[in-house]
Design an enzyme around this catalytic site. Structure first.
Site, mmCIF file in Angstrom:
data_model
loop_
_atom_site.group_PDB
_atom_site.id
_atom_site.type_symbol
_atom_site.label_atom_id
_atom_site.label_comp_id
_atom_site.label_asym_id
_atom_site.label_seq_id
_atom_site.Cartn_x
_atom_site.Cartn_y
_atom_site.Cartn_z
ATOM 1 C CG ASP A 153 0.482 14.159 8.620
ATOM 2 O OD1 ASP A 153 1.400 13.323 9.012
ATOM 3 O OD2 ASP A 153 -0.873 14.203 8.624
ATOM 4 C CG LEU A 156 -1.825 1.238 1.235
ATOM 5 C CD1 LEU A 156 -3.231 0.989 1.952
ATOM 6 C CD2 LEU A 156 -1.125 2.120 2.207
ATOM 7 C CG LEU A 157 1.725 5.200 -2.936
ATOM 8 C CD1 LEU A 157 2.376 5.230 -4.077
ATOM 9 C CD2 LEU A 157 0.510 5.998 -3.089
ATOM 10 C CG ASN A 158 -0.550 6.267 3.472
ATOM 11 O OD1 ASN A 158 0.161 5.249 3.264
ATOM 12 N ND2 ASN A 158 -0.967 6.953 4.233
ATOM 13 C CG ASP A 159 -0.454 10.553 3.469
ATOM 14 O OD1 ASP A 159 -1.154 10.045 3.324
ATOM 15 O OD2 ASP A 159 -0.173 11.238 4.744
ATOM 16 C CD GLU A 203 -4.910 12.195 8.781
ATOM 17 O OE1 GLU A 203 -4.653 11.472 9.471
ATOM 18 O OE2 GLU A 203 -5.362 12.031 7.796
ATOM 19 C CE1 TYR A 242 2.039 5.876 10.669
ATOM 20 C CE2 TYR A 242 0.706 7.271 11.952
ATOM 21 C CZ TYR A 242 0.942 5.990 11.523
ATOM 22 O OH TYR A 242 0.122 5.043 11.650
ATOM 23 C CD GLN A 299 3.541 7.585 5.620
ATOM 24 O OE1 GLN A 299 3.125 7.007 6.417
ATOM 25 N NE2 GLN A 299 5.209 8.188 5.856
HETATM 26 C C1 FRU Z 1 -2.865 10.765 6.152
HETATM 27 C C2 FRU Z 1 -2.062 9.956 7.131
HETATM 28 C C3 FRU Z 1 -1.043 11.020 7.774
HETATM 29 C C4 FRU Z 1 -0.149 10.217 8.698
HETATM 30 C C5 FRU Z 1 -0.003 8.951 7.241
HETATM 31 C C6 FRU Z 1 0.193 7.771 8.026
HETATM 32 O O1 FRU Z 1 -3.180 9.784 4.971
HETATM 33 O O2 FRU Z 1 -3.093 9.646 8.254
HETATM 34 O O3 FRU Z 1 -1.792 11.970 8.696
HETATM 35 O O4 FRU Z 1 1.049 10.549 8.602
HETATM 36 O O5 FRU Z 1 -1.313 9.112 6.701
HETATM 37 O O6 FRU Z 1 0.436 6.746 6.910
#
Ligand code: FRU
Length: 499
Positions: free
Chosen positions: A172, A48-51, A226, A110, A67
């Site tokens: 963040d 999984l990729l996020n921010d 966030e 994070y 992330q």
């Molecule tokens: C936003 C978030 C951030 C956090 C990160 C964790 O998508 O919840 O607030 O740092 O993802 O992966």
């Protein structure tokens, strides 16, 4: 071997080195058979990729991190993956830059940002740690990358705890320089569960002090904010952020959590205020944009990139062992005080041969592109009296498609993903609607990349982003409707080069 279906906390927080090589190989092999992998968007090799994190320009290259949880399509223990690029189009994977391996970040490295200071890229991030009662502790941390690409984490946190009156939902950090001081903006929550953004400032990142809470609205920002990001465009502050639990009366949105922005006249550092802020606006009118990260690049542009995905939602590619992607890199501009988002000009490099056509919109469906690779860019211009539907991802029978419904007479455009095979997140609605100026021509710049579609409306006045998960045969484009004239340009796009 099988993909894991029952993700326990224990599994999600297992250190990466405790996963067997066989499992990781199996995961990567499974993903090779995915029908939804992307051609020119950034996606995880597995998991999984996020921010987006640490977006910056350093050592002659664009640097970007994201992330990552590599072991499956779930929010497991996060690290920062690192990619770099010379042209904002082709990205090289540089490996995992920050592992969750210290006592200040062992349950997740994070999100955060990057700033070039002298000959280092300094990365500011949040270390997430769960104590023995599974209570969250958040530490604001620094790491430094040198010109050889070596990264070292600082031993001690830059900010070891939230200020009094705030919970450990505190993360963040965005770092930037403003009027000869360094600033950190951090997403936060009060003990009475209100979303805030906290500011720290100082002459160096080692000597920051707490300045207070940023004043950017009089309204309540839900229970948590966030990913705050402040950039300056033509000297004016543009503030992007993700309020969670925001009252829909303050800003209308349908996604689980919105990515919002405001534009202000100036940043008053004495009162910590964004002066004369606009009301909150939705950064993306589609289904999936969150955690956008923006920075003022040394070439003078304000550049942004978003996570195309949302927290707490399952996506169809989960069954293939991966989830989510980043958006195209977008340039932010202000025109008459309004925010515009444009795909960066470098993306022209992806274009192959152009095909053009024009005509009238009739009830009888008109095919604009057949048997595409679902990897293309299309520009459409519609006259002031246009009412019609553009269908992307259509099968030959025209039973399935992603529908862009437009009506320039009444000033409306909406997207509907309920007719694409493999629908998901339907509890948050299957359509999104945007109001546009009435009786004005409409232009759409559309990027389709297998399972993601980004639509730029009227030169970037609004953007609608959508993940869609079509079956193989859903790859035609047609137009139908009631009235109007159109002209269209179509380019197949090449895949990004990624090594
Ligand atoms: C936003 C978030 C951030 C956090 C990160 C964790 O998508 O919840 O607030 O740092 O993802 O992966």
């Amino acid at each position: 071997m099988e993909l894991i279906k029952n993700w326990t906390d224990e599994l999600r927080y297992l250190p990466y080195h405790e996963w067997t090589k066989e499992y990781q190989k199996f995961l990567e092999a499974t993903i090779q058979h995915s029908q939804w992998r992307l051609g020119y968007h950034i996606q995880p090799k597995s998991g999984l990729l996020n921010d987006p994190n640490g977006f910056s320009y350093f050592n002659g290259k664009w640097q970007l991190f994201y992330q990552l949880y590599p072991m499956g399509p779930v929010h497991g223990v996060k690290s920062w993956a690192h990619i770099s690029s010379e042209n904002l189009v082709d990205w090289t994977f540089e490996g995992i830059a920050l592992l969750p391996d210290s006592s200040f970040d062992r349950h997740g490295v994070y999100s955060g940002s990057g700033i070039v200071i002298e000959d280092e890229l300094v990365l500011a991030y949040t270390g997430n740690v769960r104590d023995s009662d599974w209570q969250r502790k958040s530490y604001q941390m620094l790491a430094r990358m040198n010109k050889a690409g070596e990264i070292k984490k600082d031993q001690r946190p830059m900010i070891p705890a939230p200020p009094q009156g705030y919970t450990h939902e505190f993360r963040d950090p965005q770092v930037f320089e403003y009027q000869e001081n360094y600033w950190l903006l951090i997403g936060a929550q009060t003990e009475t569960l209100e979303g805030k953004v906290l500011a720290y400032t100082g002459k160096s990142l080692e000597t920051l002090h707490f300045a207070g809470s940023l004043n950017f609205t009089d309204q309540a920002m839900g229970f948590m904010v966030e990913c705050p990001n402040l950039v300056f465009i033509d000297g004016k502050p543009v503030f992007l952020f993700c309020p969670q639990g925001l009252d829909k009366k303050i800003m209308n949105y349908q996604n689980i959590y919105p990515n919002a922005y405001i534009v202000a006249d100036s940043f008053d550092t004495d009162s910590l205020s964004l002066v004369n802020p606009s009301s909150l606006a939705n950064l993306d009118h589609g289904f999936d944009v969150y955690a956008t990260q923006a920075f003022n690049a040394p070439d003078g542009r304000a550049l942004a990139v978003s996570w195309v995905g949302l927290p707490e939602i399952d996506y169809p590619s989960d069954s293939e062992g991966w989830a989510h992607c980043l958006s195209l890199v977008k340039e932010l501009q202000l025109k008459d005080g309004q925010l515009y988002q444009l795909p960066v000009k470098e993306l022209i490099e992806l274009r192959q041969e152009r095909q053009s056509m024009d005509g009238k919109i009739f009830q009888q469906p008109l095919t604009l592109a057949e048997e595409t690779t679902n990897c293309y860019e299309m520009h459409l211009d519609f006259s002031v009296d246009s009412q019609g539907k553009l269908h992307l991802y259509s099968d030959a029978q025209q039973d399935h498609s992603f529908i862009i419904d437009f009506d320039t007479k009444n000033g409306m455009i909406s997207v509907d993903r309920s007719h694409v095979s493999n629908p998901f997140a339907q509890e948050y609605g299957t359509t999104r609607t945007l109001t546009i100026d009435k009786n004005e021509p409409l232009s759409l710049q559309i990027f389709v990349d297998h399972s993601v579609c980004e639509i730029f409306v009227n030169g970037g006045q609004a953007v609608l982003t959508a993940r869609v998960f079509p079956n193989h045969e859903e790859k035609n484009v047609y137009l139908e409707g009631i009235s109007g004239d159109f002209s269209a340009d179509f380019w197949c796009l090449r895949n990004m080069k990624n090594d």
